[in-house]
Design a protein around this motif. Sequence first.
Motif, PDB file in Angstrom:
ATOM      1  N   SER A 282       0.895  -1.351   0.010  1.00 56.81           N
ATOM      2  CA  SER A 282      -0.010   0.137  -0.039  1.00 56.81           C
ATOM      3  C   SER A 282       0.751   1.176   0.019  1.00 56.81           C
ATOM      4  N   THR A 283       2.138   0.959   0.213  1.00 54.39           N
ATOM      5  CA  THR A 283       3.200   2.387   0.106  1.00 54.39           C
ATOM      6  C   THR A 283       4.409   1.958  -0.582  1.00 54.39           C
ATOM      7  N   VAL A 284       5.008   3.176  -0.876  1.00 56.30           N
ATOM      8  CA  VAL A 284       6.298   2.725  -1.263  1.00 56.30           C
ATOM      9  C   VAL A 284       7.429   1.996  -0.583  1.00 56.30           C
ATOM     10  N   GLU A 285       7.288   2.444   0.741  1.00 55.24           N
ATOM     11  CA  GLU A 285       8.303   1.770   1.585  1.00 55.24           C
ATOM     12  C   GLU A 285       7.851   0.342   1.970  1.00 55.24           C
ATOM     13  N   GLU A 286       6.583  -0.024   1.978  1.00 56.96           N
ATOM     14  CA  GLU A 286       6.216  -1.123   2.136  1.00 56.96           C
ATOM     15  C   GLU A 286       6.527  -2.170   1.014  1.00 56.96           C
ATOM     16  N   ALA A 287       6.236  -1.555  -0.179  1.00 57.92           N
ATOM     17  CA  ALA A 287       6.758  -2.384  -1.395  1.00 57.92           C
ATOM     18  C   ALA A 287       8.097  -2.703  -1.479  1.00 57.92           C
ATOM     19  N   PHE A 288       8.980  -1.671  -1.210  1.00 58.49           N
ATOM     20  CA  PHE A 288      10.500  -1.875  -1.136  1.00 58.49           C
ATOM     21  C   PHE A 288      10.971  -2.978  -0.209  1.00 58.49           C
ATOM     22  N   GLU A 289      10.330  -2.781   1.134  1.00 60.98           N
ATOM     23  CA  GLU A 289      10.661  -3.807   2.048  1.00 60.98           C
ATOM     24  C   GLU A 289      10.205  -5.182   1.764  1.00 60.98           C
ATOM     25  N   ALA A 290       9.105  -5.129   1.063  1.00 58.35           N
ATOM     26  CA  ALA A 290       8.261  -6.500   0.654  1.00 58.35           C
ATOM     27  C   ALA A 290       9.238  -7.105  -0.309  1.00 58.35           C
ATOM     28  N   ALA A 291       9.800  -6.324  -1.221  1.00 59.00           N
ATOM     29  CA  ALA A 291      10.616  -6.910  -2.333  1.00 59.00           C
ATOM     30  C   ALA A 291      12.086  -7.232  -1.476  1.00 59.00           C
ATOM     31  N   ALA A 292      12.423  -6.592  -0.871  1.00 61.97           N
ATOM     32  CA  ALA A 292      13.873  -6.599  -0.184  1.00 61.97           C
ATOM     33  C   ALA A 292      13.855  -7.816   0.720  1.00 61.97           C
ATOM     34  N   THR A 293      12.771  -8.096   1.372  1.00 59.90           N
ATOM     35  CA  THR A 293      12.508  -9.555   2.189  1.00 59.90           C
ATOM     36  C   THR A 293      12.556 -10.783   1.147  1.00 59.90           C
ATOM     37  N   PHE A 294      11.600 -10.629   0.081  1.00 61.41           N
ATOM     38  CA  PHE A 294      11.683 -11.751  -0.770  1.00 61.41           C
ATOM     39  C   PHE A 294      13.112 -12.037  -1.242  1.00 61.41           C
ATOM     40  N   ALA A 295      13.809 -10.870  -1.503  1.00 66.87           N
ATOM     41  CA  ALA A 295      15.168 -11.067  -2.241  1.00 66.87           C
ATOM     42  C   ALA A 295      16.369 -11.542  -1.280  1.00 66.87           C
ATOM     43  N   THR A 438      15.233  -8.932  11.335  1.00 64.21           N
ATOM     44  CA  THR A 438      15.571  -8.350  12.751  1.00 64.21           C
ATOM     45  C   THR A 438      15.205  -6.735  12.490  1.00 64.21           C
ATOM     46  N   ALA A 439      14.547  -6.232  13.663  1.00 58.21           N
ATOM     47  CA  ALA A 439      14.062  -4.819  13.641  1.00 58.21           C
ATOM     48  C   ALA A 439      14.351  -3.981  14.530  1.00 58.21           C
ATOM     49  N   THR A 440      14.853  -2.743  14.260  1.00 59.30           N
ATOM     50  CA  THR A 440      15.070  -1.825  15.487  1.00 59.30           C
ATOM     51  C   THR A 440      15.126  -0.312  14.738  1.00 59.30           C
ATOM     52  N   GLU A 441      14.691   0.493  15.226  1.00 57.61           N
ATOM     53  CA  GLU A 441      14.800   1.749  14.608  1.00 57.61           C
ATOM     54  C   GLU A 441      16.186   2.313  14.552  1.00 57.61           C
ATOM     55  N   GLU A 457      25.446  -5.815   6.132  1.00 60.26           N
ATOM     56  CA  GLU A 457      26.790  -6.595   5.631  1.00 60.26           C
ATOM     57  C   GLU A 457      26.313  -8.056   5.506  1.00 60.26           C
ATOM     58  N   THR A 458      25.168  -8.788   6.078  1.00 64.90           N
ATOM     59  CA  THR A 458      24.782 -10.102   5.652  1.00 64.90           C
ATOM     60  C   THR A 458      24.087  -9.995   4.370  1.00 64.90           C
ATOM     61  N   GLY A 459      23.993  -8.880   3.939  1.00 66.26           N
ATOM     62  CA  GLY A 459      22.876  -8.755   2.926  1.00 66.26           C
ATOM     63  C   GLY A 459      21.480  -8.411   3.039  1.00 66.26           C
ATOM     64  N   ARG A 460      21.050  -8.564   4.167  1.00 68.97           N
ATOM     65  CA  ARG A 460      19.732  -8.435   4.711  1.00 68.97           C
ATOM     66  C   ARG A 460      19.234  -7.049   5.220  1.00 68.97           C
ATOM     67  N   LEU A 461      17.829  -7.105   5.116  1.00 64.80           N
ATOM     68  CA  LEU A 461      17.235  -5.756   5.639  1.00 64.80           C
ATOM     69  C   LEU A 461      17.144  -5.564   7.112  1.00 64.80           C
ATOM     70  N   CYS A 462      17.711  -4.867   7.475  1.00 64.90           N
ATOM     71  CA  CYS A 462      17.375  -4.419   8.956  1.00 64.90           C
ATOM     72  C   CYS A 462      16.126  -3.221   9.011  1.00 64.90           C
ATOM     73  N   TYR A 463      14.781  -4.140   9.694  1.00 65.13           N
ATOM     74  CA  TYR A 463      13.719  -3.398   9.661  1.00 65.13           C
ATOM     75  C   TYR A 463      13.514  -2.116  10.664  1.00 65.13           C
TER      76      TYR A 463
END
Lengths: 488, 215
Positions: A282-295, A438-441, A457-463
Amino acid sequence: MIPGESFEALFEPRGIIVAGASTHPGKFGFVSLHNILAAGYEGEVFATNLDGTPVLGVQSERRIEDLPAGRADLVFVCTPKAAVPEVLRSCAAKGVRAAFLTSAGYGEAGPEGARDEAELAALADELGMLVVGPNGQGVVSTPVKLCAQIVAPYPPTGSIAVASQSGNFVSSFMNYAIQSGVGISRAVSAGNAAAVTVRDFLGYFAEDDATSTSLVYLEGAHDGRRFYERAKAAAAGKPVVVVKGGVSTGGARAAASHTGSLASDDRVFDGMCRQAGVTRASTVEEAFEAAATFATQPLPAGNRVVVMTTAGGWGVVTADAIAATSLELLVLPDDLLAAIDEKLPPRWSRNNPVDLAGGETRDTVPEVLELIAGHEQVDAVVFLGLGIQSNQARLMRAGPFFPEHGLERIVAYHERQDDRFAREAARISDETGKPILTATELAIADPENAGPKAVRETGRLCYPSSNRAVVALDHLWRYRRYRLRRGL
Amino acid sequence: MSRTLSEAASSELLGARGIPVNSHRLVDDAEAALSAAGELGYPVVAKLCGEAIAHKTERGLVRVDLRTPADVRVAASELLASARPDDGAVHLLVAPFVSGHRELLAGLHRDGQFGMTVMLGVGGILAEAIADVSVRLVPISRVDADEMVEELATQSLLGPFRGEPAVDRGELAELLVRLSDASLADPGIRGADLNPIVITAGRPLAVDALVEVDT
């Protein structure tokens, strides 16, 4: 359907011609050449302009005819509209198979421009050339370090492929890629999409080995059925994430039937996405984060989640976030409960969320995480509390007492621990084949904190927040469920 | 161009495609209405039925819960008297009165961009205000239909409700598949409304139907 080799000419050209290269650093004809060179494009670069002046050290020719034949696959066109047909014809004669057009004044400029745009599409057909645009922003392809676009940025390498009806969104997604470290394979703005549409790019991404996930921005799907068919075929192979603009317009309509008035444009689009297995954000950041999580994360086998946190409040709100999704907060099985009991003092939460309650010693976080993720009933883990120690370390480092009073040693220990926790989370996820988010502000508040830094550095998204991690994980599960239910 | 079929014709067309629609008798006067009610069993509902009549409730052309022959006689005379010249040929439709606390709606709608769609929603007089609906493109698979049922936000309506059993989700999904199949088999169907679908003894039964066809 456009054949794949035309797209290879666009995304993996052996050489590129910038037509209309300019010596003025404010012009598209300069900026695009600059960006191609600055990103370190691996193929040959040629340029043309009216007076044959070299630009940025590239020898320019006055005419395409004066360039060598068979060396360039792609022409990046920055000339005024009037010169475009001649440029395309000459390029075709030199063996160029794809063109990207930044030139404006077509369909966006009124009826006359629309006629020219139709002629452009016909010319593309006649020449058998993949003509992208016009009025487009550019094309990026990290496997060959190609940054042929009239704006920044150039993103890190990764496996997300972006296609957009709006150039700005290509930039936005690539900016998120830079911020998060989760990179891009291909990115292209369709411009006016005279001959090649977002739908066509989706078809190519589905077959593209460099791409694991497609990310699309749409405003309208003029040929809705064909978009649906293509998106469904693409999503059967790999995830497709869509964010759509213009959902609030055209929603209400007068209709004789209840069905007609309730089946608003947005509800039809939403149903189409669900039916096609397309992940709609529903939002641009949600779209990127979904894609980044799939990836970057494995798909969960089921919907049972355990939240592990070093602090109570986060766990509570994360449980609330999970309750609002198709995910389920797993009731801790007895054997897992008993195993965690061995690792923690009795004050720990003894349910899910697993709140370590400050009872950690040096190895508690990775050990408990491994117990949780390793349990057969757990499908995914959300890990909260990373970076707290390094945040204290930062304050100590900046304060007046550093490095005396043992501060140097404790700061190094804290940072080493957070770095290790992030890497262990990634390792355990890889080994168990289960997503661990992993999530932290601190991912935003202090990107240099050892925790978020190591996650990147592990290539993952820190939410940036636990609810955003939960929303992303929910998208993964719903995609997996779609596949399971259909035997995909 | 398009025209709407009468409720009776709409319901027969969809019923023939395996969609659960209420049974009915079509009659021309009060006496025939009485014998129809006798055959169907009380209580019954009586409606004025004709091709040009689409919004019966708004015009007060539906009389429900008629429990006695006297009720039927009064309703039949009043309904026939409310016919307007522009209603064209009209009949009385007599049907069993189906009671249930829950109403859903389903339908077909041809979308400008995506073509024919099938929809399921929460029905009743608040349907459009609540707008709890799910839509798919025709054709749908059974899995798609199951997911449409699952997607409704008001899931509590589908569980056991005020002394009535839970909704048979499988039957509801099957209704949607048949609606989708009906539009494939009959491309002249431009749209359809099954509104309301009353949940009776846990099973969906359309008690009103409106089909719009190309002319």
